[in-house]
Write a protein that holds these residues in place. Structure first.
Motif, PDB file in Angstrom:
ATOM      1  N   LEU A   1       7.498   2.235  -6.649  1.00  0.00           N
ATOM      2  CA  LEU A   1       7.938   0.883  -6.993  1.00  0.00           C
ATOM      3  C   LEU A   1       8.550   0.866  -8.379  1.00  0.00           C
ATOM      4  N   GLU A   2       9.733   0.257  -8.483  1.00  0.00           N
ATOM      5  CA  GLU A   2      10.438   0.149  -9.750  1.00  0.00           C
ATOM      6  C   GLU A   2      11.032  -1.252  -9.873  1.00  0.00           C
ATOM      7  N   ASN A   3      10.777  -1.901 -10.991  1.00  0.00           N
ATOM      8  CA  ASN A   3      11.368  -3.211 -11.286  1.00  0.00           C
ATOM      9  C   ASN A   3      10.998  -4.268 -10.246  1.00  0.00           C
ATOM     10  N   CYS A   4       9.774  -4.275  -9.790  1.00  0.00           N
ATOM     11  CA  CYS A   4       9.335  -5.241  -8.769  1.00  0.00           C
ATOM     12  C   CYS A   4       8.361  -6.251  -9.365  1.00  0.00           C
ATOM     13  N   THR A   5       8.367  -7.449  -8.807  1.00  0.00           N
ATOM     14  CA  THR A   5       7.355  -8.454  -9.115  1.00  0.00           C
ATOM     15  C   THR A   5       6.454  -8.591  -7.898  1.00  0.00           C
ATOM     16  N   ILE A   6       5.145  -8.399  -8.117  1.00  0.00           N
ATOM     17  CA  ILE A   6       4.149  -8.417  -7.050  1.00  0.00           C
ATOM     18  C   ILE A   6       3.102  -9.455  -7.435  1.00  0.00           C
ATOM     19  N   ALA A   7       3.117 -10.607  -6.772  1.00  0.00           N
ATOM     20  CA  ALA A   7       2.277 -11.721  -7.215  1.00  0.00           C
ATOM     21  C   ALA A   7       1.744 -12.528  -6.034  1.00  0.00           C
ATOM     22  N   ASN A   8       0.571 -13.095  -6.229  1.00  0.00           N
ATOM     23  CA  ASN A   8      -0.038 -14.032  -5.268  1.00  0.00           C
ATOM     24  C   ASN A   8      -0.232 -13.419  -3.886  1.00  0.00           C
ATOM     25  N   ASN A   9      -0.513 -12.123  -3.846  1.00  0.00           N
ATOM     26  CA  ASN A   9      -0.865 -11.469  -2.592  1.00  0.00           C
ATOM     27  C   ASN A   9      -2.380 -11.364  -2.485  1.00  0.00           C
TER      28      ASN A   9
ATOM     29  N   GLY B   1      -2.706  -6.783  -5.158  1.00  0.00           N
ATOM     30  CA  GLY B   1      -1.279  -6.619  -5.396  1.00  0.00           C
ATOM     31  C   GLY B   1      -0.756  -5.314  -4.844  1.00  0.00           C
ATOM     32  N   ILE B   2      -1.329  -4.205  -5.326  1.00  0.00           N
ATOM     33  CA  ILE B   2      -0.912  -2.877  -4.889  1.00  0.00           C
ATOM     34  C   ILE B   2      -2.117  -1.953  -4.795  1.00  0.00           C
ATOM     35  N   TRP B   3      -2.152  -1.173  -3.733  1.00  0.00           N
ATOM     36  CA  TRP B   3      -3.105  -0.076  -3.554  1.00  0.00           C
ATOM     37  C   TRP B   3      -2.275   1.188  -3.479  1.00  0.00           C
ATOM     38  N   ALA B   4      -2.548   2.163  -4.356  1.00  0.00           N
ATOM     39  CA  ALA B   4      -1.722   3.369  -4.389  1.00  0.00           C
ATOM     40  C   ALA B   4      -2.565   4.582  -4.723  1.00  0.00           C
ATOM     41  N   ASN B   5      -2.240   5.707  -4.077  1.00  0.00           N
ATOM     42  CA  ASN B   5      -2.915   6.963  -4.395  1.00  0.00           C
ATOM     43  C   ASN B   5      -1.936   8.060  -4.803  1.00  0.00           C
ATOM     44  N   THR B   6      -0.697   7.665  -5.107  1.00  0.00           N
ATOM     45  CA  THR B   6       0.299   8.654  -5.492  1.00  0.00           C
ATOM     46  C   THR B   6       1.432   7.990  -6.276  1.00  0.00           C
TER      47      THR B   6
ATOM     48  N   SER C   1      -9.915  -4.955  -9.360  1.00  0.00           N
ATOM     49  CA  SER C   1      -8.890  -4.421  -8.453  1.00  0.00           C
ATOM     50  C   SER C   1      -8.078  -5.534  -7.807  1.00  0.00           C
ATOM     51  N   SER C   2      -8.172  -6.745  -8.331  1.00  0.00           N
ATOM     52  CA  SER C   2      -7.406  -7.841  -7.731  1.00  0.00           C
ATOM     53  C   SER C   2      -5.913  -7.571  -7.799  1.00  0.00           C
ATOM     54  N   ASN C   3      -5.432  -7.091  -8.935  1.00  0.00           N
ATOM     55  CA  ASN C   3      -4.007  -6.803  -9.052  1.00  0.00           C
ATOM     56  C   ASN C   3      -3.650  -5.405  -8.564  1.00  0.00           C
ATOM     57  N   PHE C   4      -4.520  -4.428  -8.803  1.00  0.00           N
ATOM     58  CA  PHE C   4      -4.183  -3.047  -8.433  1.00  0.00           C
ATOM     59  C   PHE C   4      -5.446  -2.247  -8.144  1.00  0.00           C
ATOM     60  N   PHE C   5      -5.276  -1.233  -7.307  1.00  0.00           N
ATOM     61  CA  PHE C   5      -6.285  -0.198  -7.117  1.00  0.00           C
ATOM     62  C   PHE C   5      -5.541   1.127  -7.082  1.00  0.00           C
ATOM     63  N   PHE C   6      -5.772   1.971  -8.084  1.00  0.00           N
ATOM     64  CA  PHE C   6      -5.110   3.267  -8.173  1.00  0.00           C
ATOM     65  C   PHE C   6      -6.142   4.375  -8.032  1.00  0.00           C
ATOM     66  N   SER C   7      -5.785   5.390  -7.255  1.00  0.00           N
ATOM     67  CA  SER C   7      -6.595   6.588  -7.148  1.00  0.00           C
ATOM     68  C   SER C   7      -5.646   7.778  -7.066  1.00  0.00           C
ATOM     69  N   GLY C   8      -6.193   8.986  -6.932  1.00  0.00           N
ATOM     70  CA  GLY C   8      -5.348  10.168  -6.819  1.00  0.00           C
ATOM     71  C   GLY C   8      -4.454  10.333  -8.032  1.00  0.00           C
ATOM     72  N   THR C   9      -3.138  10.482  -7.792  1.00  0.00           N
ATOM     73  CA  THR C   9      -2.184  10.698  -8.877  1.00  0.00           C
ATOM     74  C   THR C   9      -1.404   9.433  -9.239  1.00  0.00           C
ATOM     75  N   ALA C  10      -1.787   8.284  -8.735  1.00  0.00           N
ATOM     76  CA  ALA C  10      -1.056   7.040  -8.989  1.00  0.00           C
ATOM     77  C   ALA C  10      -1.194   6.606 -10.440  1.00  0.00           C
TER      78      ALA C  10
ATOM     79  N   GLN D   1       0.846  -1.183   0.000  1.00  0.00           N
ATOM     80  CA  GLN D   1       0.000   0.000   0.000  1.00  0.00           C
ATOM     81  C   GLN D   1       0.887   1.240   0.000  1.00  0.00           C
ATOM     82  N   CYS D   2       0.688   2.090  -1.011  1.00  0.00           N
ATOM     83  CA  CYS D   2       1.375   3.376  -1.094  1.00  0.00           C
ATOM     84  C   CYS D   2       0.363   4.459  -0.765  1.00  0.00           C
ATOM     85  N   ALA D   3       0.286   4.829   0.495  1.00  0.00           N
ATOM     86  CA  ALA D   3      -0.700   5.787   0.987  1.00  0.00           C
ATOM     87  C   ALA D   3      -0.006   7.118   1.250  1.00  0.00           C
ATOM     88  N   GLY D   4       0.121   7.920   0.207  1.00  0.00           N
ATOM     89  CA  GLY D   4       0.792   9.201   0.352  1.00  0.00           C
ATOM     90  C   GLY D   4       2.269   9.134   0.072  1.00  0.00           C
ATOM     91  N   GLY D   5       2.776   8.013  -0.375  1.00  0.00           N
ATOM     92  CA  GLY D   5       4.203   7.886  -0.677  1.00  0.00           C
ATOM     93  C   GLY D   5       4.524   6.518  -1.220  1.00  0.00           C
TER      94      GLY D   5
END
Length: 210
Positions: A103-111, A125-130, A148-157, A96-100
């Motif tokens: 991620l670069e060159n990462c594998t995010i799986a089976n979360n 996988g990832i929740w991010a708002n920036t 949203s299984s793999n991602f949930f983006f809001s804000g400026t993400a 979770q990226c909540a205000g910060g």
């Protein structure tokens, strides 16, 4: 180094970045953040700029709230790391990226983002708002709704030059993404390398730090 079987009532079961620093080539597994009011980041919590998680494995960590593997509330970087098999009882099973957090060159799986009552949360996988996240593979995670299984983006993400599904729900400013199976070697044997012929090979972009 390996950080294993640690518990934080607050944030960062395995490691809490209160200031700048680097952790490189380490494994974080079976750590947890357990306070139902404020917990985040079962494996790692980032609360400071100029924090760097590099070439690490973050697996099988748990948060009673958000960010099962990593919780970031300041602009630290997570690079070239494997984030798998983590769980958050609410949002951001892997990260979770909540205000910060970048991620670069990462594998995010089976979360998994999964409420205690078995109703899934957002961003398995990832929740991010920036921030803009680049060169990542975000696949085979679980969240709700299915989009949203793999991602949930809001804000400026945003997501760029990455592989995930579905790409048609990514926010504006996202580009160069692949909606395709990355062809991991064998996830059952914890081998998340890419098979020869994977469409993800050489599909990313060069970054200044490389």
């Amino acid at each position: 180094s390996t950080f294993s079987n640690n518990v934080a009532g607050d944030k960062g079961g395995g490691l809490f970045f209160a200031g700048p620093g680097t952790v490189k080539g380490c494994t974080f597994e079976l750590n947890s953040a357990t306070n139902a009011g404020i917990a985040g980041g079962g494996g790692i919590a980032i609360a400071a700029v100029n924090a760097l998680v590099d070439q690490c494995i973050i697996r099988n960590n748990w948060s009673i709230l958000d960010g099962g593997g990593i919780y970031a509330e300041a602009n630290g970087n997570v690079r070239s790391s494997l984030i798998v098999d983590n769980k958050a009882n609410m949002n951001g099973g892997g990260v979770q990226c909540a205000g910060g957090g970048i991620l670069e060159n990462c594998t995010i799986a089976n979360n998994k983002a999964d409420f205690d009552n078995n109703l899934a949360g957002s961003g398995g996988g990832i929740w991010a708002n920036t921030n803009t996240h680049v060169n990542c593979i975000i696949m085979n995670n679980r969240g709700f709704p299915a989009t949203s299984s793999n991602f949930f983006f809001s804000g400026t993400a945003k997501l760029q030059k990455s592989c995930t599904m579905p790409t048609n729900t990514l926010p504006g400013g996202s580009f160069g993404n692949l909606n395709i199976n990355p062809l991991f070697v064998n996830t059952n044997l914890f081998n998340y390398r890419l098979n020869t012929g994977s469409p993800c090979i050489n599909a990313g972009t060069n970054l200044p730090w490389m």
